[in-house]
Design an enzyme around this catalytic site. Structure first.
Site, short mmCIF file in Angstrom:
data_model
loop_
_atom_site.label_atom_id
_atom_site.label_comp_id
_atom_site.label_asym_id
_atom_site.label_seq_id
_atom_site.Cartn_x
_atom_site.Cartn_y
_atom_site.Cartn_z
N HIS A 124 0.85 -1.19 0.00
CA HIS A 124 0.00 0.00 0.00
C HIS A 124 0.88 1.23 0.00
O HIS A 124 1.96 1.24 0.61
CB HIS A 124 -0.92 0.01 1.23
CG HIS A 124 -2.02 1.01 1.17
ND1 HIS A 124 -1.83 2.34 1.51
CD2 HIS A 124 -3.31 0.89 0.81
CE1 HIS A 124 -2.98 2.99 1.37
NE2 HIS A 124 -3.89 2.14 0.94
N GLU A 162 -7.80 -4.33 -0.17
CA GLU A 162 -8.39 -4.85 -1.40
C GLU A 162 -8.48 -6.37 -1.37
O GLU A 162 -9.37 -6.95 -2.01
CB GLU A 162 -7.56 -4.40 -2.61
CG GLU A 162 -7.36 -2.90 -2.74
CD GLU A 162 -8.64 -2.16 -3.04
OE1 GLU A 162 -9.68 -2.80 -3.26
OE2 GLU A 162 -8.62 -0.91 -3.04
#
Length: 379
Positions: free
Chosen positions: A264, A319
């Site tokens: 991320h 996600e």
């Protein structure tokens, strides 16, 4: 002939680490793996509020009192359903995301809506209309692409429950509603990301809440921002079996492929939202085998990444379990980004409210690095 640029170039390319606003809405601590929304740890907010309650907390932090949010959203969903026929007639060959963009663009800033008080601020009234319209449009578009007729909203239902009913045509279970509420609450705001910044820039021009949110949705549509839930499912499908996990991951890393759902830009440790979604999907007993397999792939991927890229923190991001959760709820892969937007509209609208209180146009500087015209000597 070029002229040397004497201005010092900005060191933060892409506005990295540049503070664009002060906010009461959310804070992302990437080093510690924390997400704080309106004074709550995200895990606490999910455990204590449904989506309507969490939106009320968020909008209150933006300086707006919401009143009976459930009733107002029910009215907004009902009003939005009248726009479904013209929306579907325009979107026979478009994606759900593009259809949602068209649907939200059919709303006009400042319009009156039955059931929503005209005595509240225009920004709140428009935020309610946007938040209510999104699930109606997304559900209708999904059904339309499957050749099914749209289902009208139920004014008295909760927001998450009504969306699942409009999408699938049957009453959702309590576990499904709880799982979707957890998802919507968790993703409704997340710092000064690209789409939120877009909303604030547009709001700063006084273009209006609907214009700002449509612009934010267009930013979210970009593949560098919209995330990778769909590709996560594609990856799980391609791996297929437990025996294939190790070989597939090793081959993917060796060829330079990115493992979807890991790493991320902000979080340097495990994304706290991943834990929320992992817990939420555990509520759905119809998805135990998929969840078990996903956890095995996650463990294999983390080990393989640690071995292949020592020193880099590539932990699980939100996600990964978003994909498993939304799949378990029966949401089509093409609708993952629009369902995300259904929640994030709450955050975008809150930032619009906050930005309008500031009342200052956002106007950054740029550094010119192009050619300069020839300088001529005076005769």
């Amino acid at each position: 002939m070029s002229k040397t640029v004497t201005q010092e170039r900005a060191t933060a390319s892409g506005l990295d680490n540049v503070v664009a606003a002060e906010t009461n809405l959310s804070h992302v601590d990437g080093e510690a793996g924390r997400l704080i929304i309106a004074g709550y740890e995200v895990e606490t907010l999910v455990n204590t509020h449904d989506f309507e309650g969490a939106v009320a907390v968020l909008w209150c932090a933006a300086g707006v009192e919401t009143g009976d949010l459930k009733a107002a959203l029910g009215s907004a969903r009902t009003a939005a359903f009248a726009l479904v026929p013209p929306l579907l007639s325009q979107n026979c060959h478009k994606t759900v995301t593009e259809g949602l963009r068209t649907g939200l663009s059919m709303l006009s800033d400042g319009e009156k809506t039955p059931g929503i008080s005209e005595d509240i601020p225009a920004s709140l009234r428009d935020a309610l209309r946007l938040l209510g319209a999104a699930p109606v449009f997304v559900a209708a578009l999904c059904r339309h692409m499957e050749g099914k007729a749209p289902i009208a909203p139920e004014r008295q239902a909760g927001h998450a429950a009504d969306f699942l009913h409009m999408l699938k045509g049957e009453s959702p279970s309590a576990a499904e509603v709880e799982a979707l509420n957890a998802y919507l609450v968790t993703v409704m705001d997340h710092g000064m990301n690209a789409s939120t910044f877009t909303a604030r820039v547009i709001a700063a021009t006084r273009a209006g809440t609907i214009s700002a949110v449509v612009g934010a949705l267009c930013a979210l549509k970009g593949p560098l921002h919209g995330g990778a839930p769909g590709p996560v499912l594609d990856m799980l499908d391609e791996i297929g079996t437990e025996a294939n996990i190790g070989p597939w991951l090793e081959a993917a890393i060796a060829s330079g492929e990115r493992l979807m759902g890991f790493g991320h830009r902000v979080y340097k440790v495990r994304d706290p939202r991943a834990d929320v979604f992992d817990k939420a999907v555990s509520l759905l007993t119809n998805n135990n085998e998929r969840l078990r397999f996903a956890r095995m792939v996650e463990a294999g991927a983390l080990a393989a990444l640690k071995k292949a890229k020592p020193g880099q923190r590539l932990d699980t991001n939100m996600e990964y379990y978003t994909a498993v959760l939304l799949e378990a709820l029966g949401i089509p892969r093409d609708a993952v980004t629009p369902v995300f937007a259904m929640a994030r509209i709450a955050g975008w609208s809150a930032h619009v409210m906050e930005q309008e209180r500031v009342g200052r146009l956002i106007r950054p500087q740029s550094v010119y690095v192009g050619d300069w015209p020839e300088e001529t000597q005076a005769a």
